[in-house]
Design a protein around this motif. Structure first.
Motif, PDB file in Angstrom:
ATOM      1  N   HIS A  85       0.819  -1.221   0.000  1.00  8.04           N
ATOM      2  CA  HIS A  85       0.000   0.000   0.000  1.00  8.04           C
ATOM      3  C   HIS A  85       0.848   1.264   0.000  1.00  8.04           C
ATOM      4  CE1 HIS A  85      -3.869  -2.031   1.769  1.00  8.04           C
ATOM      5  NE2 HIS A  85      -3.576  -2.428   0.544  1.00  8.04           N
ATOM      6  N   ALA A  86       1.799   1.336   0.917  1.00  6.85           N
ATOM      7  CA  ALA A  86       2.558   2.582   1.069  1.00  6.85           C
ATOM      8  C   ALA A  86       3.388   2.882  -0.175  1.00  6.85           C
ATOM      9  CB  ALA A  86       3.452   2.500   2.303  1.00  6.85           C
ATOM     10  N   GLU A  87       4.048   1.865  -0.704  1.00  5.50           N
ATOM     11  CA  GLU A  87       4.890   2.080  -1.881  1.00  5.50           C
ATOM     12  C   GLU A  87       4.097   2.662  -3.039  1.00  5.50           C
ATOM     13  OE1 GLU A  87       7.329  -0.486  -5.275  1.00  5.50           O
ATOM     14  OE2 GLU A  87       6.507  -1.518  -3.522  1.00  5.50           O
ATOM     15  N   TRP A  88       2.948   2.077  -3.335  1.00  3.03           N
ATOM     16  CA  TRP A  88       2.200   2.516  -4.512  1.00  3.03           C
ATOM     17  C   TRP A  88       1.379   3.762  -4.248  1.00  3.03           C
ATOM     18  CZ3 TRP A  88       3.790   1.375  -9.072  1.00  3.03           C
ATOM     19  CH2 TRP A  88       4.621   0.263  -9.207  1.00  3.03           C
ATOM     20  N   THR A  89       1.095   4.037  -2.984  1.00  3.58           N
ATOM     21  CA  THR A  89       0.522   5.344  -2.644  1.00  3.58           C
ATOM     22  C   THR A  89       1.536   6.441  -2.951  1.00  3.58           C
ATOM     23  OG1 THR A  89      -1.006   4.513  -0.961  1.00  3.58           O
ATOM     24  CG2 THR A  89      -0.254   6.790  -0.721  1.00  3.58           C
ATOM     25  N   LYS A  90       2.788   6.229  -2.555  1.00  2.00           N
ATOM     26  CA  LYS A  90       3.824   7.231  -2.825  1.00  2.00           C
ATOM     27  C   LYS A  90       4.073   7.373  -4.321  1.00  2.00           C
ATOM     28  CE  LYS A  90       6.798   5.345   0.061  1.00  2.00           C
ATOM     29  NZ  LYS A  90       8.037   5.125   0.839  1.00  2.00           N
ATOM     30  N   ARG A  91       4.099   6.280  -5.042  1.00  3.82           N
ATOM     31  CA  ARG A  91       4.337   6.371  -6.491  1.00  3.82           C
ATOM     32  C   ARG A  91       3.184   7.080  -7.191  1.00  3.82           C
ATOM     33  NH1 ARG A  91       7.616   1.416  -9.187  1.00  3.82           N
ATOM     34  NH2 ARG A  91       9.034   0.929  -7.467  1.00  3.82           N
TER      35      ARG A  91
END
Length: 334
Positions: A85-91
């Motif tokens: 979740h966090a990785e693709w939220t940031k991307r």
């Protein structure tokens, strides 16, 4: 009820992944609103194409990166496994897209804070998809507790369901931040925090009946220095239960089918306050659609969603503390 969106306000969503909750709940909710799904991505291009055809989505991509480069999109919905979740939220934020991310926002509070900071830096709206908070019954229960209950002393909340015969389910994968606390325990924690605020200490006990490396059962206590408390429970090993009860010096509130409320049936809230007993009935609504409309309204007006980044960080901090307590066998300060 939201005002119908103008053409300028209508959002075109991209969906990162082909999860069941996207197919069964969120994509239909978007389609029923004034907004639309323009694209879906999977790491398997054939899967993405099939999913798009089955759900009337015009474009599909064989990578998440490719979807984020789609200039027609306004926002993304992230229903990936918890650990991503966090990785693709940031991307998505880096691509200038507003983000509706499934709960929990991140695998831990540090990841959640980093994702929130990135969205703030990029000036995009971030909302954690706690759909139950947007149901009129939840709004009523929270309002009753705040305005008519005197001195709420305890909250008891549970969300359990059977996850049998699926040993490869991502919710049993420790590398993807699986476990019942992350998957469904976050709901009782959210409800307890909403009513009582942040606890001073927590204690938890877990079990791993599948030898999977994640909790499949959890029982926890949120303790407050003034004597108030919440008891939360979650698991994959028993039949479906989702309920909460709020107890105060002058009464109580009870809710069944509390979190994943049916979209095609009326639901109830029961209470007794100052000797007055009542049952309130709420017509069938799609809380996922209400969630989408709230998100779109916040994108349009630039204000913070109800379940915004700060809420996500606060909830994840309590989840972290419960997990630490279960691992160490003692209370943990919050």
């Amino acid at each position: 009820m939201s005002t119908p969106a103008t053409a300028a306000d209508r959002l075109e969503f991209g969906v990162l992944g082909t999860a069941g909750i996207a197919r069964d709940a969120v994509i239909p909710a978007i389609a029923a609103s004034d907004h639309s799904v323009g694209a879906v991505a999977s790491r398997d291009v054939d899967r993405a194409e099939r999913f798009a055809a089955e759900n009337a989505i015009p474009r599909s991509y064989g990578s998440y990166e490719a979807l984020l480069g789609d200039d027609a999109l306004d926002a993304v919905y992230v229903p990936l496994p918890n650990g991503r979740h966090a990785e693709w939220t940031k991307r998505a934020a880096d691509a200038g897209l507003d983000v509706l991310c499934e709960k929990p926002l991140a695998a831990d509070a540090d990841e959640a804070r980093a994702a929130v900071d990135r969205c703030d830096e990029r000036g995009v709206t971030l909302m954690e998809a706690f759909m139950y908070r947007y149901h009129p019954r939840t709004e009523r229960a929270v309002a009753l507790a705040a305005t008519e209950l005197d001195d709420v002393r305890t909250v008891t909340a549970a969300f359990r369901f059977p996850l049998y015969d699926r040993p490869d389910d991502v919710r049993l994968n420790p590398d993807l931040a699986g476990g019942s606390l992350m998957d469904v325990g976050c709901y009782p924690v959210s409800l307890a925090r909403t009513v009582l605020g942040t606890p001073d200490h927590v204690y938890a006990h877990t079990g791993d009946t599948r030898d999977a490396g994640v909790d499949t059962e959890l029982a926890g206590v949120l303790a407050y220095d003034d004597g108030r408390s919440a008891r939360v429970a979650c698991g994959f090993d028993t039949q479906l239960v989702q309920r909460y009860r709020i107890d105060a010096t002058n009464g109580w509130i009870e809710v069944e089918r509390a979190f994943d409320a049916p979209t095609n049936e009326a639901v109830e809230l029961t209470y007794e306050i100052d000797g007055r007993r009542g049952v309130e009935t709420f017509p069938a609504v799609d809380q996922y659609r209400l969630q989408i409309e709230h998100f779109a309204d916040r994108v349009a007006d630039g204000t913070a969603p109800l379940t915004d980044g700060s809420e996500a960080i606060a909830n994840t901090r309590i989840i972290d503390a419960l997990a630490e307590s279960a691992a160490d066998g003692g209370p943990v300060d919050c």
